[in-house]
Design an enzyme around this catalytic site. Sequence first.
Site, mmCIF file in Angstrom:
data_model
loop_
_atom_site.group_PDB
_atom_site.id
_atom_site.type_symbol
_atom_site.label_atom_id
_atom_site.label_comp_id
_atom_site.label_asym_id
_atom_site.label_seq_id
_atom_site.Cartn_x
_atom_site.Cartn_y
_atom_site.Cartn_z
ATOM 1 N N THR A 180 3.993 1.481 -0.828
ATOM 2 C CA THR A 180 4.747 1.458 -2.086
ATOM 3 C C THR A 180 3.905 2.048 -3.217
ATOM 4 O O THR A 180 4.388 2.843 -4.033
ATOM 5 C CB THR A 180 5.151 0.003 -2.431
ATOM 6 O OG1 THR A 180 5.782 -0.568 -1.279
ATOM 7 C CG2 THR A 180 6.104 -0.059 -3.590
ATOM 8 N N LYS A 189 6.324 -6.654 10.913
ATOM 9 C CA LYS A 189 5.824 -5.956 9.735
ATOM 10 C C LYS A 189 6.925 -5.279 8.925
ATOM 11 O O LYS A 189 6.815 -5.080 7.729
ATOM 12 C CB LYS A 189 4.785 -4.916 10.188
ATOM 13 C CG LYS A 189 4.145 -4.108 9.075
ATOM 14 C CD LYS A 189 3.047 -3.215 9.633
ATOM 15 C CE LYS A 189 2.523 -2.263 8.584
ATOM 16 N NZ LYS A 189 3.368 -1.102 8.346
ATOM 17 N N LYS A 205 0.827 -1.214 0.000
ATOM 18 C CA LYS A 205 0.000 0.000 0.000
ATOM 19 C C LYS A 205 0.861 1.264 0.000
ATOM 20 O O LYS A 205 0.632 2.172 -0.785
ATOM 21 C CB LYS A 205 -0.936 -0.040 1.210
ATOM 22 C CG LYS A 205 -1.862 1.121 1.328
ATOM 23 C CD LYS A 205 -3.005 0.843 2.279
ATOM 24 C CE LYS A 205 -2.593 0.072 3.508
ATOM 25 N NZ LYS A 205 -1.609 0.742 4.336
ATOM 26 N N ARG A 211 2.313 8.022 6.897
ATOM 27 C CA ARG A 211 2.549 8.007 8.343
ATOM 28 C C ARG A 211 4.017 7.714 8.651
ATOM 29 O O ARG A 211 4.745 7.161 7.840
ATOM 30 C CB ARG A 211 1.678 6.925 8.990
ATOM 31 C CG ARG A 211 0.192 7.217 8.918
ATOM 32 C CD ARG A 211 -0.624 6.047 9.422
ATOM 33 N NE ARG A 211 -0.405 4.867 8.601
ATOM 34 C CZ ARG A 211 -0.691 3.625 8.969
ATOM 35 N NH1 ARG A 211 -1.212 3.399 10.152
ATOM 36 N NH2 ARG A 211 -0.480 2.617 8.168
ATOM 37 N N TRP A 252 7.228 -0.904 -8.197
ATOM 38 C CA TRP A 252 8.263 -1.516 -7.366
ATOM 39 C C TRP A 252 9.538 -1.700 -8.193
ATOM 40 O O TRP A 252 10.639 -1.413 -7.726
ATOM 41 C CB TRP A 252 7.772 -2.864 -6.810
ATOM 42 C CG TRP A 252 8.724 -3.468 -5.818
ATOM 43 C CD1 TRP A 252 8.757 -3.247 -4.467
ATOM 44 C CD2 TRP A 252 9.804 -4.370 -6.104
ATOM 45 N NE1 TRP A 252 9.792 -3.955 -3.896
ATOM 46 C CE2 TRP A 252 10.445 -4.648 -4.875
ATOM 47 C CE3 TRP A 252 10.296 -4.963 -7.277
ATOM 48 C CZ2 TRP A 252 11.548 -5.505 -4.794
ATOM 49 C CZ3 TRP A 252 11.389 -5.809 -7.185
ATOM 50 C CH2 TRP A 252 12.005 -6.076 -5.960
ATOM 51 N N ALA A 286 -3.742 1.430 12.436
ATOM 52 C CA ALA A 286 -5.126 1.391 11.945
ATOM 53 C C ALA A 286 -5.927 0.273 12.592
ATOM 54 O O ALA A 286 -7.148 0.313 12.577
ATOM 55 C CB ALA A 286 -5.129 1.212 10.432
ATOM 56 N N PHE A 317 3.858 -8.332 -9.150
ATOM 57 C CA PHE A 317 4.989 -9.163 -8.727
ATOM 58 C C PHE A 317 5.491 -9.923 -9.952
ATOM 59 O O PHE A 317 4.701 -10.267 -10.835
ATOM 60 C CB PHE A 317 4.554 -10.166 -7.645
ATOM 61 C CG PHE A 317 4.490 -9.592 -6.254
ATOM 62 C CD1 PHE A 317 5.428 -9.945 -5.288
ATOM 63 C CD2 PHE A 317 3.486 -8.689 -5.896
ATOM 64 C CE1 PHE A 317 5.366 -9.420 -4.004
ATOM 65 C CE2 PHE A 317 3.419 -8.149 -4.619
ATOM 66 C CZ PHE A 317 4.368 -8.522 -3.674
#
Length: 558
Positions: free
Chosen positions: A75, A107, A73, A96, A411, A275, A383
Site C-alpha cells: 500500500t 495473507k 508495505k 510482485r 490508504w 521473501a 490508521f
Amino acid sequence: MEYKSDIEIAREAKKRPIQEIGAKLGIGTDDLLPYGHDKAKVSQSFINSVQGNKDGKLILVTAINPTPAGEGKTTTTVGLGDGLNAIGKKAAICIREASLGPCFGMKGGAAGGGYAQVVPMEEMNLHFTGDFHAITSAHNLLSAMIDNHIYWGNELEIDIRRVVWRRVMDMNDRALRQITASLGGVANGFPREAGFDITVASEVMAILCLARDLKDLQNRLGDIIVAYRRDRTPVYARDIKADGAMTVLLKDAMQPNLVQTLENNPAFVHGGPFANIAHGCNSVTATTTALKLADYVVTEAGFGADLGAEKFMNIKCRKAGIAPSVVVVVATVRAMKMNGGVAKADLGTENVDAVNAGCPNLGRHIENVKSFGVPVVVAINHFVSDTDAEVEAVKAYVQSQGSEAILCKHWAHGSEGTKDLATRVAEIADKGEAQFAPIYGDELSLFEKIDTIAKRIYRADEVIADKKIRDQLKQWEEQGYGNLPVCMAKTQYSFTTDPSVRGAPTGHSVPIREVRLSAGAGFVVAICGEIMTMPGLPRVPSAEAIMLNDDGQIEGLF
C-alpha cells in the site's frame, strides 16, 4: 464513519486504456501485448531498444517484521509512487505478482489497499496474465522428464535416491510436502520419495526473476541441478534436454506486465518469489526496464527488512548491478504497540508506553538497512485509531536513531496522503549520497555468508549447523559454487527463527535444518528452524469467504 473495502474501491476505479498508461512511459501501442483493456505485457524488442537510456533513481520500500496488526508495505509502495507523480515527478512502481496460496490462505492479496491500490485488483490476485501457471508448468515439465528419463533406462545413471528436484503447485497444501511417487507397479516407474513446494519457492520462479533475457533464461534453466549420480556428480536440466521446452513455456511469462494504480499511474507487476522462503523481489527485467523509462522507480521487497531488503541488497542488486538511492521502512503505530506487548483486541486504545516499548524492532531495521550504505526514511502508515501522542512517540524514536519518520495517509487519501513522503524521498534520492554495498563479499565461504547474515542482520550469537550441512556447503564450494550469495529461508515474524519472539532480541541462535543449491538462480538456500517451503492453510482459510455475488462480482478477496 463507514469505510469501503479494498475490493469495493477497486471496483469503482476509473481505469484508463492500458495504451494510455504505456504512453506515459513512452511505450508505443505496438510494443504492448494487451491482455484485455487494462493490462498488457511489454515486448522484449521494446525493452532491448531502451537499454541505452539513462537510469532513474531506485527507491526500495521495506518494513518492520509483520504482525497481525498490519503494516501496509505494498500500500505504501503504491501510495509513494502516486505521491511522486502528484508532485510532478515521472515515477513508476514495480511490485510482485500475488500467489494464489496466500490469497486463499491467510495473507490475502498483494495489490495494495484503500486508495493506494493497483488495478485490476481481482485479476492480479487470481490468474492475471498466467505467469505463475507458466512457471508451474515449466517446473513440472522438468519433473516429468526426470522420471521419464529414469523409466526409459536411466542413461544418465541418476541415483533415484538423490533426485533433488521436487514438484510445485501454487496453493498451500501441507498434505503434499512429502509424498511417495510412482507407486502402482512396473508401468508407473520406480517408486521413490518426493514432495511439493509452493510455486513461489520454485527455482524456476527465482530464475525468471533474475534472468535478463530469454538467452540468459535458457542458460540458467539448463544450469538447474536436478539429481546426483551414485558418485555424487550432478545431473543438470540440460542433460535431461528440458531447458529448451521450459524456455518455450516461459517465453511470454518473461515479459513484464504493465497495469495502473487507482490514479492511473504506471505499475509493473512481474514475478513473485516469497521473501521468507525465496528471494522476495519482483523481476530484474521489470525493475531495470522501469529504471530506463522513469526518473524514479519505487519497488518493494517482501516481509520485514531482515528478509526482503536483505535479499534485495545481497542477491538482486548484486546480480542486476543496481543500487537503491533511498530506502523507506514502513511501520504502523499498531504494530509498535503489538511489539510492545499489547493484544490485538486492545490496539484501538491509546498506549504511548507500549509504542515506545515496541519501537526497538523498528530501530533494529533502520540500523540494518543503513549498514548497506543507504539513507533511510520511515513511513508511518496511518490508521484512524492512531492518536497524535502515539505518532509523535514514533517520530521522536526514529529521530533518536538518526533518521526521520513521516506520517502517511495514502490508504484513506491516495497521493494526497503521501506528498510529504514523496517530496522528502525525492530530495534524498536527488542528493545521491547513497554508497550502497552488500554486507558480504563473493569471496567469503558459504557458511561465512550465512554466519554474517545471522549475526549482522538477525543479531544472533551463533549459527547451528551439523557436520552433514557444513560438509555439503564445502562440497559445493569445491564444485565451484562458493562465490554464490545465500538466500535465508526463515520465519518472517521475528528476527529469530521462532515466530513468537517479537521486538529486537539478541542472544539467540539460528539453526540451519537443510541447505539447497539453486545453481540456475545463482544462490544457496539455507532453511532455518521450522520454516516450510510448502505452507499449509490456516484453520479458517480466506477461501471460505470468497465467492461470486448475485451480480457475478467477486466477494471476499482482499
